[in-house]
Each structure stands twice: as structure tokens, then as C-alpha cells.
Design an enzyme around this catalytic site. Structure first.
Site, PDB file in Angstrom:
ATOM      1  N   GLY A   1       0.796  -1.221   0.000  1.00  0.00           N
ATOM      2  CA  GLY A   1       0.000   0.000   0.000  1.00  0.00           C
ATOM      3  C   GLY A   1       0.828   1.270   0.000  1.00  0.00           C
ATOM      4  O   GLY A   1       0.363   2.323  -0.444  1.00  0.00           O
TER       5      GLY A   1
ATOM      6  N   ASP B   1      -1.468  -5.630  -5.477  1.00  0.00           N
ATOM      7  CA  ASP B   1      -2.654  -4.792  -5.668  1.00  0.00           C
ATOM      8  C   ASP B   1      -2.253  -3.333  -5.697  1.00  0.00           C
ATOM      9  O   ASP B   1      -1.136  -3.015  -6.096  1.00  0.00           O
ATOM     10  CB  ASP B   1      -3.696  -5.100  -4.590  1.00  0.00           C
ATOM     11  CG  ASP B   1      -3.204  -4.753  -3.179  1.00  0.00           C
ATOM     12  OD1 ASP B   1      -1.980  -4.605  -2.982  1.00  0.00           O
ATOM     13  OD2 ASP B   1      -4.052  -4.641  -2.281  1.00  0.00           O
TER      14      ASP B   1
END
Length: 356
Positions: free
Chosen positions: A120, A151
Site C-alpha cells: 500500500g 494490488d
């Protein structure tokens, strides 16, 4: 900053500094790992500054000396996954929408990627248009080690790295330094860590290009360029099994070590990651890729590997995950296909669906 744990409002410090809006991730004891509240606070600040004429740029950094951000709050995801996975999808929805906002932000978005920048942390930095690394930077997408697919737009970024460098970083989760982060398209400029305070002060007073010219320099030599020959040859294979076979058979000691590293990762996550990377190479937008990553993250939430991977790496720290299945050969096409299925609660909906 107080001596105790930050309150929710203090976990991201939001303030004006001359010409710029400043964001400081403020959970240094947790390596500034992102919580849902932090994602919302960053998003709200960007939405306001986008409309504020007096804000000419945004600068994001991390509190403490260890790094910008080590990723999402993995412990929270672990506890959620153990109890049915009710809250993580909402976190990912807002996080991935924030990643898209950063990529489309109409003003210079300057990320000071000093120290650890993982998962992240890459999402809140590497989608900006001015990404600064230092001699202390260690940039990585380590998701396959905890049963996840990269991601926060990671598959989009890594699929666009030169040759097969992105495939190498995605499957292994390896961390790279400043020069290699720049080579792979995850960063733009090198500034020695000791010069960051001076750079921040100049950014508050002058245009971004002017400040960069005064502080940026050539980074120390990286490692990946020397390995490009075997990386590009081995990772061009169509399956993880063939990639591993090529690495073992290449004759390079570093390639053999890399194959051994890959075999410690979640077999299911490895195959789903390779499929996601190959899909992300097709022409399309970051938003479309984020949609796919949301599907993959929600699918991982329902697997045993996610809980087991976080347990082994973060909770118990025994570094010996027991993957299910434990072998690449046991992962079926149906197992991989689950990672591209639309979740029961609906899609993320950022991108325009492609016509088949």
C-alpha cells in the site's frame, strides 16, 4: 506528536506549508501501515486541495526514520479474514479509489519514498508524477509471500517495467533500491536522505522542477541491469512452473536462488499473479487494472493461504507457511479463475469494461 499511539485524526498529519499541501503518514511504530481511516483522510485532503488555488502541489512522506509506508494494516486484514472477511473489501474499495485519484491528480504529487515502501505504500506514492527515492529506499510488492496478488495498481506498474523485471519483482516480492526502482518505473528521481528536509522547504516556496534541479542527483548503482539477461529469458515463460525450471537451468547462481525464493511463496498466489500481470500488459487504464485487483483481493480473502501467510510472516513470524495446495502442480485453472470472478457484493467499478 504525542508519546502515545496516535488517535485516528493524528494518523495522517494534514497541513499547509507555503505553496504545498503536506501529508505525513503518522504511525511510525507500525511503519506507517495504512488503516481505513488513514485512506479516507488522505482522500478527503486531496479532494479539497484539488479545488484550492493556493495549493500548487502535494507532498507525502512518512513519520519516523524507517520508511514511508510498509503497506496496508495486515493485522487488521488477518483478523477480518479469520472472522468471515466482512470489512476488508470496503477498505480495498476506498484504497484503490485513492490510488486512482493520486494517478489522476491535476497538480504535482510529490512522494518522498525514503526507507521502506511496500504494498500500500507503493499505492500512495508510485502513482504520483514526482516520485523521489533515497539511498535508504527499499521498494517492494511482497504480496505473494502472504497469499495475495499484488494490488494498489501494482500489477499495472510492474507489467510496464522493462522486459520481465516486473514479473521478477511480482513473483519474488523482492525489494529494490533507488536505482532499480527508477529503472522499473516505480520512481523518478534520487535525492540523498540528508537533503530531503531542504527539498521539502524549497517545495514549499518554489516550483517543483526548480526544487528538484537543486537537490536531485544520480543514484548509486543498482543490481537489476546486470541480471537482465537471465531475468528476461527465464520470466518470458508462460507458466510459473516453466519459469522456475528455466531459473534452475539457467546456469546462474542468482537465478537458482531466485527459483528457491519463488518456491517459498503461495503457489496459488503465484499463478494468479502471473495471470494478472499478463492481463495488465494489455492496453487499458489503471482503473481497469484496479478493478481486476479488487476481484483478486476479495478472492484471496476467502482462501486459507491469506490467513496462513500473514500468520507466518507477521503474527507468529516463524516464516514457515503451510500453503494449501503446497505445490504449483496442484493449483488448477479453476483455482486461478476464482481470482478474476466478480465478488458477491459487486465489482469496484472504476474502469469501463472491455469489449471482448
Amino acid at each position: 506528536m504525542t508519546d502515545g499511539p496516535p488517535t485516528k485524526d493524528e494518523t495522517v498529519l494534514v497541513r499547509r506549508d507555503g505553496r504545498v499541501g503536506r501529508l505525513t503518514l503518522n504511525r511510525p511504530r507500525a511503519l506507517n501501515a495504512l488503516t481505513h481511516a488513514m485512506v479516507r483522510r488522505i482522500d478527503a485532503a486531496l479532494a479539497a486541495w484539488e479545488r484550492e488555488p493556493a495549493v500548487h502541489a502535494v507532498v507525502i512522506d512518512g513519520a519516523g526514520a524507517r520508511g514511508l509506508c510498509a503497506g496496508g494494516d495486515i493485522r487488521a486484514i488477518y483478523e477480518d479474514a479469520r472472522t468471515g472477511g466482512a470489512t476488508s473489501p470496503a477498505f480495498w474499495r476506498d484504497e484503490y479509489r485513492l490510488n486512482a485519484r493520486i494517478a489522476r491528480f491535476p497538480k504535482p504529487y510529490v512522494a518522498l519514498m525514503d526507507g521502506i515502501v511496500m504494498g500500500g505504500g507503493v499505492g500512495v506514492s508510485a502513482h504520483g508524477d514526482v516520485r523521489i527515492v533515497t539511498e535508504r529506499s527499499r521498494v517492494a510488492m511482497p504480496e505473494t509471500g502472504i497469499g495475495l496478488v499484488p494490488d494498489v495498481g501494482g500489477t499495472y506498474l510492474l507489467s510496464r517495467a522493462p522486459g520481465e523485471l516486473g514479473t521478477h519483482l511480482a513473483l519474488t516480492g523482492a525489494a529494490v533500491g533507488a536505482a532499480d526502482a527508477i529503472l522499473c518505473g516505480l520512481a523518478d528521481h534520487f535525492v540523498p536522505a540528508a537533503r530531503l528536509p531542504g527539498l521539502a522547504a524549497e517545495l514549499a516556496a518554489t516550483d517543483v522542477p526548480v526544487a528538484l534541479r537543486r537537490h536531485a542527483s544520480a543514484p548509486p548503482e543498482g543490481e537489476l541491469t546486470a541480471d537482465r539477461e537471465w531475468i528476461d529469458a527465464c520470466y518470458a515463460a508462460d507458466s510459473v512452473e516453466e519459469i522456475v525450471d528455466r531459473l534452475f537451468g539457467s546456469g546462474h547462481h542468482a537465478a537458482k536462488q531466485t527459483a528457491e525464493t519463488i518456491l517459498t511463496r503461495s503457489p496459488t498466489a503465484l499463478k494468479a499473479t502471473l495471470a494478472a500481470l499478463r492481463g495488465a500488459r494489455r492496453p487499458g487504464t489503471l482503473e481497469e487494472v484496479l478493478d481486476g485487483e479488487y476481484r483478486a483481493s476479495c478472492a484471496a480473502l476467502g482462501t486459507a493461504d491469506l490467513v496462513e501467510g500473514i500468520r507466518a510472516q507477521v503474527i507468529d513470524k516463524d516464516r514457515t507457511p503451510r500453503w494449501a495446495p503446497g505445490e504449483l502442480s496442484a493449483v488448477t485453472p479453476a483455482d486461478v479463475a476464482r481470482f478474476s470472478a466478480v465478488p458477491a457484493d459487486g465489482d469496484l467499478g472504476l474502469g469501463v469494461p472491455r469489449r471482448v
